[in-house]
Structures are given as C-alpha cells and as structure tokens.
Design a protein around this motif. Structure first.
Motif, PDB file in Angstrom:
ATOM      1  N   ASN A  98       0.824  -1.208   0.000  1.00 53.39           N
ATOM      2  CA  ASN A  98       0.000   0.000   0.000  1.00 53.39           C
ATOM      3  C   ASN A  98       0.859   1.259   0.000  1.00 53.39           C
ATOM      4  O   ASN A  98       0.608   2.196  -0.764  1.00 53.39           O
ATOM      5  N   ALA A  99       1.861   1.302   0.865  1.00 51.91           N
ATOM      6  CA  ALA A  99       2.695   2.495   0.960  1.00 51.91           C
ATOM      7  C   ALA A  99       3.397   2.788  -0.363  1.00 51.91           C
ATOM      8  O   ALA A  99       3.447   3.938  -0.820  1.00 51.91           O
ATOM      9  N   ILE A 100       3.942   1.751  -0.999  1.00 47.84           N
ATOM     10  CA  ILE A 100       4.640   1.946  -2.268  1.00 47.84           C
ATOM     11  C   ILE A 100       3.660   2.336  -3.371  1.00 47.84           C
ATOM     12  O   ILE A 100       3.905   3.257  -4.157  1.00 47.84           O
ATOM     13  N   ASP A 101       2.539   1.640  -3.421  1.00 46.45           N
ATOM     14  CA  ASP A 101       1.540   1.914  -4.461  1.00 46.45           C
ATOM     15  C   ASP A 101       1.045   3.351  -4.391  1.00 46.45           C
ATOM     16  O   ASP A 101       0.960   4.044  -5.414  1.00 46.45           O
ATOM     17  N   CYS A 102       0.723   3.817  -3.185  1.00 40.41           N
ATOM     18  CA  CYS A 102       0.217   5.188  -3.054  1.00 40.41           C
ATOM     19  C   CYS A 102       1.295   6.222  -3.352  1.00 40.41           C
ATOM     20  O   CYS A 102       1.006   7.298  -3.874  1.00 40.41           O
ATOM     21  N   ALA A 103       2.560   5.888  -3.037  1.00 41.35           N
ATOM     22  CA  ALA A 103       3.659   6.780  -3.408  1.00 41.35           C
ATOM     23  C   ALA A 103       3.790   6.853  -4.926  1.00 41.35           C
ATOM     24  O   ALA A 103       4.055   7.926  -5.490  1.00 41.35           O
ATOM     25  N   PHE A 104       3.611   5.723  -5.597  1.00 37.82           N
ATOM     26  CA  PHE A 104       3.618   5.709  -7.067  1.00 37.82           C
ATOM     27  C   PHE A 104       2.524   6.615  -7.631  1.00 37.82           C
ATOM     28  O   PHE A 104       2.758   7.412  -8.543  1.00 37.82           O
ATOM     29  N   TRP A 105       1.321   6.479  -7.107  1.00 40.38           N
ATOM     30  CA  TRP A 105       0.195   7.295  -7.580  1.00 40.38           C
ATOM     31  C   TRP A 105       0.504   8.785  -7.415  1.00 40.38           C
ATOM     32  O   TRP A 105       0.265   9.591  -8.327  1.00 40.38           O
ATOM     33  N   ASP A 106       1.007   9.148  -6.250  1.00 45.01           N
ATOM     34  CA  ASP A 106       1.310  10.547  -5.973  1.00 45.01           C
ATOM     35  C   ASP A 106       2.407  11.064  -6.901  1.00 45.01           C
ATOM     36  O   ASP A 106       2.315  12.179  -7.443  1.00 45.01           O
ATOM     37  N   LEU A 107       3.442  10.255  -7.107  1.00 40.13           N
ATOM     38  CA  LEU A 107       4.538  10.648  -7.995  1.00 40.13           C
ATOM     39  C   LEU A 107       4.046  10.809  -9.427  1.00 40.13           C
ATOM     40  O   LEU A 107       4.362  11.807 -10.101  1.00 40.13           O
ATOM     41  N   GLU A 108       3.287   9.842  -9.908  1.00 36.18           N
ATOM     42  CA  GLU A 108       2.757   9.920 -11.276  1.00 36.18           C
ATOM     43  C   GLU A 108       1.924  11.172 -11.476  1.00 36.18           C
ATOM     44  O   GLU A 108       2.007  11.844 -12.508  1.00 36.18           O
ATOM     45  N   SER A 109       1.099  11.473 -10.488  1.00 36.29           N
ATOM     46  CA  SER A 109       0.242  12.651 -10.564  1.00 36.29           C
ATOM     47  C   SER A 109       1.066  13.924 -10.687  1.00 36.29           C
ATOM     48  O   SER A 109       0.784  14.795 -11.521  1.00 36.29           O
ATOM     49  N   LYS A 110       2.115  14.037  -9.876  1.00 30.42           N
ATOM     50  CA  LYS A 110       2.945  15.236  -9.887  1.00 30.42           C
ATOM     51  C   LYS A 110       3.750  15.358 -11.176  1.00 30.42           C
ATOM     52  O   LYS A 110       3.878  16.454 -11.749  1.00 30.42           O
ATOM     53  N   LEU A 111       4.293  14.249 -11.645  1.00 26.77           N
ATOM     54  CA  LEU A 111       5.096  14.300 -12.867  1.00 26.77           C
ATOM     55  C   LEU A 111       4.250  14.622 -14.099  1.00 26.77           C
ATOM     56  O   LEU A 111       4.690  15.338 -15.000  1.00 26.77           O
ATOM     57  N   ALA A 112       3.022  14.084 -14.121  1.00 25.34           N
ATOM     58  CA  ALA A 112       2.150  14.298 -15.278  1.00 25.34           C
ATOM     59  C   ALA A 112       1.337  15.577 -15.174  1.00 25.34           C
ATOM     60  O   ALA A 112       0.759  16.040 -16.175  1.00 25.34           O
ATOM     61  N   GLY A 113       1.276  16.156 -13.958  1.00 30.89           N
ATOM     62  CA  GLY A 113       0.445  17.343 -13.770  1.00 30.89           C
ATOM     63  C   GLY A 113      -1.034  17.031 -13.850  1.00 30.89           C
ATOM     64  O   GLY A 113      -1.849  17.899 -14.169  1.00 30.89           O
ATOM     65  N   VAL A 114      -1.396  15.785 -13.564  1.00 28.26           N
ATOM     66  CA  VAL A 114      -2.788  15.334 -13.630  1.00 28.26           C
ATOM     67  C   VAL A 114      -3.206  14.833 -12.253  1.00 28.26           C
ATOM     68  O   VAL A 114      -2.623  13.870 -11.743  1.00 28.26           O
ATOM     69  N   PRO A 115      -4.179  15.439 -11.606  1.00 24.99           N
ATOM     70  CA  PRO A 115      -4.611  14.976 -10.282  1.00 24.99           C
ATOM     71  C   PRO A 115      -5.056  13.520 -10.310  1.00 24.99           C
ATOM     72  O   PRO A 115      -5.620  13.047 -11.311  1.00 24.99           O
ATOM     73  N   VAL A 116      -4.810  12.811  -9.231  1.00 27.42           N
ATOM     74  CA  VAL A 116      -5.252  11.422  -9.142  1.00 27.42           C
ATOM     75  C   VAL A 116      -6.756  11.319  -9.330  1.00 27.42           C
ATOM     76  O   VAL A 116      -7.256  10.376  -9.964  1.00 27.42           O
ATOM     77  N   ALA A 117      -7.491  12.289  -8.815  1.00 30.47           N
ATOM     78  CA  ALA A 117      -8.952  12.263  -8.975  1.00 30.47           C
ATOM     79  C   ALA A 117      -9.334  12.193 -10.444  1.00 30.47           C
ATOM     80  O   ALA A 117     -10.228  11.434 -10.836  1.00 30.47           O
ATOM     81  N   ARG A 118      -8.662  12.970 -11.265  1.00 26.33           N
ATOM     82  CA  ARG A 118      -8.978  12.951 -12.699  1.00 26.33           C
ATOM     83  C   ARG A 118      -8.570  11.625 -13.326  1.00 26.33           C
ATOM     84  O   ARG A 118      -9.274  11.077 -14.170  1.00 26.33           O
ATOM     85  N   ALA A 119      -7.435  11.086 -12.893  1.00 30.39           N
ATOM     86  CA  ALA A 119      -6.990   9.794 -13.411  1.00 30.39           C
ATOM     87  C   ALA A 119      -7.980   8.687 -13.070  1.00 30.39           C
ATOM     88  O   ALA A 119      -8.111   7.702 -13.804  1.00 30.39           O
ATOM     89  N   LEU A 120      -8.692   8.856 -11.964  1.00 32.89           N
ATOM     90  CA  LEU A 120      -9.705   7.881 -11.556  1.00 32.89           C
ATOM     91  C   LEU A 120     -11.063   8.151 -12.198  1.00 32.89           C
ATOM     92  O   LEU A 120     -12.023   7.431 -11.944  1.00 32.89           O
ATOM     93  N   GLY A 121     -11.148   9.218 -12.991  1.00 35.02           N
ATOM     94  CA  GLY A 121     -12.407   9.561 -13.641  1.00 35.02           C
ATOM     95  C   GLY A 121     -13.340  10.362 -12.774  1.00 35.02           C
ATOM     96  O   GLY A 121     -14.547  10.423 -13.055  1.00 35.02           O
ATOM     97  N   LEU A 122     -12.805  10.994 -11.735  1.00 35.57           N
ATOM     98  CA  LEU A 122     -13.631  11.812 -10.840  1.00 35.57           C
ATOM     99  C   LEU A 122     -13.496  13.271 -11.240  1.00 35.57           C
ATOM    100  O   LEU A 122     -12.471  13.908 -10.985  1.00 35.57           O
ATOM    101  N   ALA A 123     -14.523  13.796 -11.866  1.00 36.47           N
ATOM    102  CA  ALA A 123     -14.451  15.173 -12.353  1.00 36.47           C
ATOM    103  C   ALA A 123     -14.350  16.170 -11.210  1.00 36.47           C
ATOM    104  O   ALA A 123     -13.574  17.125 -11.255  1.00 36.47           O
ATOM    105  N   ALA A 124     -15.137  15.960 -10.190  1.00 37.61           N
ATOM    106  CA  ALA A 124     -15.165  16.904  -9.068  1.00 37.61           C
ATOM    107  C   ALA A 124     -15.440  16.130  -7.784  1.00 37.61           C
ATOM    108  O   ALA A 124     -16.597  16.044  -7.342  1.00 37.61           O
ATOM    109  N   PRO A 125     -14.423  15.541  -7.163  1.00 35.43           N
ATOM    110  CA  PRO A 125     -14.655  14.795  -5.916  1.00 35.43           C
ATOM    111  C   PRO A 125     -15.256  15.698  -4.847  1.00 35.43           C
ATOM    112  O   PRO A 125     -14.956  16.889  -4.774  1.00 35.43           O
ATOM    113  N   LYS A 126     -16.122  15.109  -4.048  1.00 35.29           N
ATOM    114  CA  LYS A 126     -16.894  15.894  -3.072  1.00 35.29           C
ATOM    115  C   LYS A 126     -16.558  15.482  -1.650  1.00 35.29           C
ATOM    116  O   LYS A 126     -15.946  14.430  -1.416  1.00 35.29           O
TER     117      LYS A 126
END
Length: 327
Positions: A90-118
């Motif tokens: 879990n720790a490694i996987d979530c670090a991967f997600w966070d890193l990918e998001s920052k490098l791509a400039g794409v929020p994880v929410a958008r990568a998951l298909g969440l237009a506007a998380p509430k």
C-alpha cells in the motif's frame, strides 16, 4: 535520474486511548514511503497491523526490498504481481500514484475519472469500554451523522442499547472485530435491528463464518477481516451484504479500485475504511470512497495531532485532499 525509495517511521499520539476487542493503544505508528524522481517526490503511508502478522520492522523491510525494482523503472501495475496484499505494498503503491500525478500534472482524482470529488460523511469511532463510558462518548458526539461502535465483549447488548439511548438520532455501524460467536450472533442481530443499526462489521472470525450464509440478516453484514483483495469476494457471497475495502488490506489504491469494481458487480455494498493513521493515509481512500455506501475515514480525528498539511474535516464531513497533501 534514477528513482529513489526511502522510508520514515512516524509516531502519532492518540487522543486518549483507542480500544477494540483485541487490545488498547495510545499511539499510532506509521511508515511513510517516498519515491523521488527528477526532483519530484511521491508519498504513501501505511499502518502495519499485527492481526495480519505485520510489524513495523517486517513492513519496512518489505518496502525497502523493492528499492531496486523502483529504481529500475518498475510500475505500480507490476508491483501488484510482485508483492502480496498488505501495508507494505500500500505504501509503495500510493507513493507511485502521488509521484505519477505530480510528474504528469494530472490529479489522481482525474486519473480515476472523478471530475469533481466531493466531501463525504465519515463515521466517527466510539472506542470499546464499559457501557456507561461508551454512552458518555456517544452523547458527546451525538451531533455527528454516523457513529461506529467498537464491540466484541460477553455483554455487547448493554453497550448497543446504551449507545443508542445516548445518540438516538445517529446512524450506527457496529464493529465486533470478530468478537461474536455462532451461539450469540442471532441474538445480537435482533438486538441490533431493534436499535436501528445500519450495518454490522465482521461479527465472526474470518474463516469461521459459514453460519452467516444460513441465518437471517436482520441488519446488513459487512466483511472486513474476511475481505482483503479481489480474489476473496466470490467466497463471501451469500454470507455478507457489504465489504469494507481498506488500502492497508488490499495493498494499495491500484488493487482497491479493481476490488471495488468487482464487489459492485457481485452485488455488494461498499464501505471504505481505514486503520488509525494520519491524513496522508486517508487521502487516497477519500477518492476511492466517493460513491461508497459507508465511509469510515476518521483516523486523523482520533489522533492528538495530524500530519501537515492535513485533510479538512468539518463536523462529519471529510473533504478531498489538496494536492499539497497527496495526489
């Protein structure tokens, strides 16, 4: 630049004492995994859990064993095949997600298909104690929308009734933490129904719950210790009505997304829960829980202090993470 993985062990004091049927704690110890690449760092937090044979030392060792894999351009998709479900992955996987998001400039929410998380309504946990102590705590938090009640004693009936009387307008989740038996479960199910309980988590020990497929569910039952990964779901059909998906059990957000999708296909209601950790551990779970029937992400509310920056909590609401925290 080669990617670099590091770990840090942090201790967060708990506000008071947190007690379940398996024991009490006054602090939460977590492991933060960081993966750095091209001057950018992704973070993930996990909480080792002794119930699953995990310790701080064993989990940190498992994480650090993946250093070469991470440095050699390994991915979170490959990680699922390399490591078993659990806190380390879990720790490694979530670090991967966070890193990918920052490098791509794409929020994880958008990568998951969440237009506007509430913002979501989260449960607040009432620690196990004597009935009058639990009632006092429930009364203190009776303004919340949803309470989760820790049980698993020889006299849970008095505790259920005491909490209901103290918080008559709250929705209730009961969590027996595998503490009931085949001899008392039908009685407790009827008591729970009479008290207007919404959900009961893991009433019987994992692997010793066959009776759940033969008795009437006066209240919906949710698998927790019995539900770790997607492969577990088929065996839970007919015994449980819902599954509690926790990132520290599933081994990260990557598997949790797959597990959630399959659980929904099989007809289970979804609960997204947590261990007692900081906002860094809750952040990816808030995104996973966007359309869950039950949300139990109160870990930071049980701590005397949180990480910085923290998630935003207002009364019973938990808000999606800001990018400065995660994702």
């Amino acid at each position: 630049m080669t990617r670099h993985l590091e770990t840090t062990i942090l201790t967060y004091p708990i506000a008071g004492v947190f007690t379940i049927s398996r024991g009490s704690r006054t602090e939460a110890q977590v492991i933060v995994c960081t993966i750095s690449d091209r001057g950018v760092t992704g973070r993930g937090e996990c909480v080792p859990y002794r119930r699953y044979g995990e310790t701080l030392a064993s989990v940190e060792e498992q994480i650090l064993a993946q250093r070469d894999f991470v440095a050699d351009s390994g991915s979170r998709h490959e990680l699922v095949k390399r490591m078993k479900p659990g806190a380390a992955r879990n720790a490694i996987d979530c670090a991967f997600w966070d890193l990918e998001s920052k490098l791509a400039g794409v929020p994880v929410a958008r990568a998951l298909g969440l237009a506007a998380p509430k913002a979501l309504t989260t449960a607040y946990t009432i620690s196990l104690g004597e009935p009058e102590v639990m009632a006092e705590s429930a009364a203190k938090h009776a303004g919340r929308a949803l309470l989760k009640i820790k049980l698993g004693t020889t006299d849970d009936e008095s505790r259920i009734k005491a909490v209901r009387a103290a918080a008559p307008n709250c929705r209730l989740i009961l969590d027996a933490n595998e503490g009931w038996t085949s001899d008392n479960i039908e009685h407790y199910l009827k008591v729970s129904a009479d008290c207007g309980v919404d959900l009961i988590e893991q009433p019987l020990p994992a692997g010793n719950d066959a009776i759940l497929g033969r008795i009437r569910h006066h209240v919906p039952l949710c698998a927790d210790e019995s539900a770790h990964e997607t492969a577990d779901l088929e065996h839970l059909r007919g015994k449980y009505d819902a599954v509690n998906i926790k990132l520290d059990k599933s081994g990260g957000l990557t598997e949790a997304v797959v597990m959630k999708r399959e659980a929904e296909r099989l007809g289970f209601s979804i609960m997204v829960g947590c261990m007692v950790g900081s906002s860094l551990a809750m952040a990816p779970a808030v995104l996973l829980a966007q359309d869950a029937a039950f949300v139990d992400l109160d870990g930071p509310l049980l701590l005397a202090r949180d990480c910085e920056p923290p998630l935003r909590y207002e009364a019973s609401l938990v808000y999606p993470p800001e990018r400065a925290l995660w994702g």
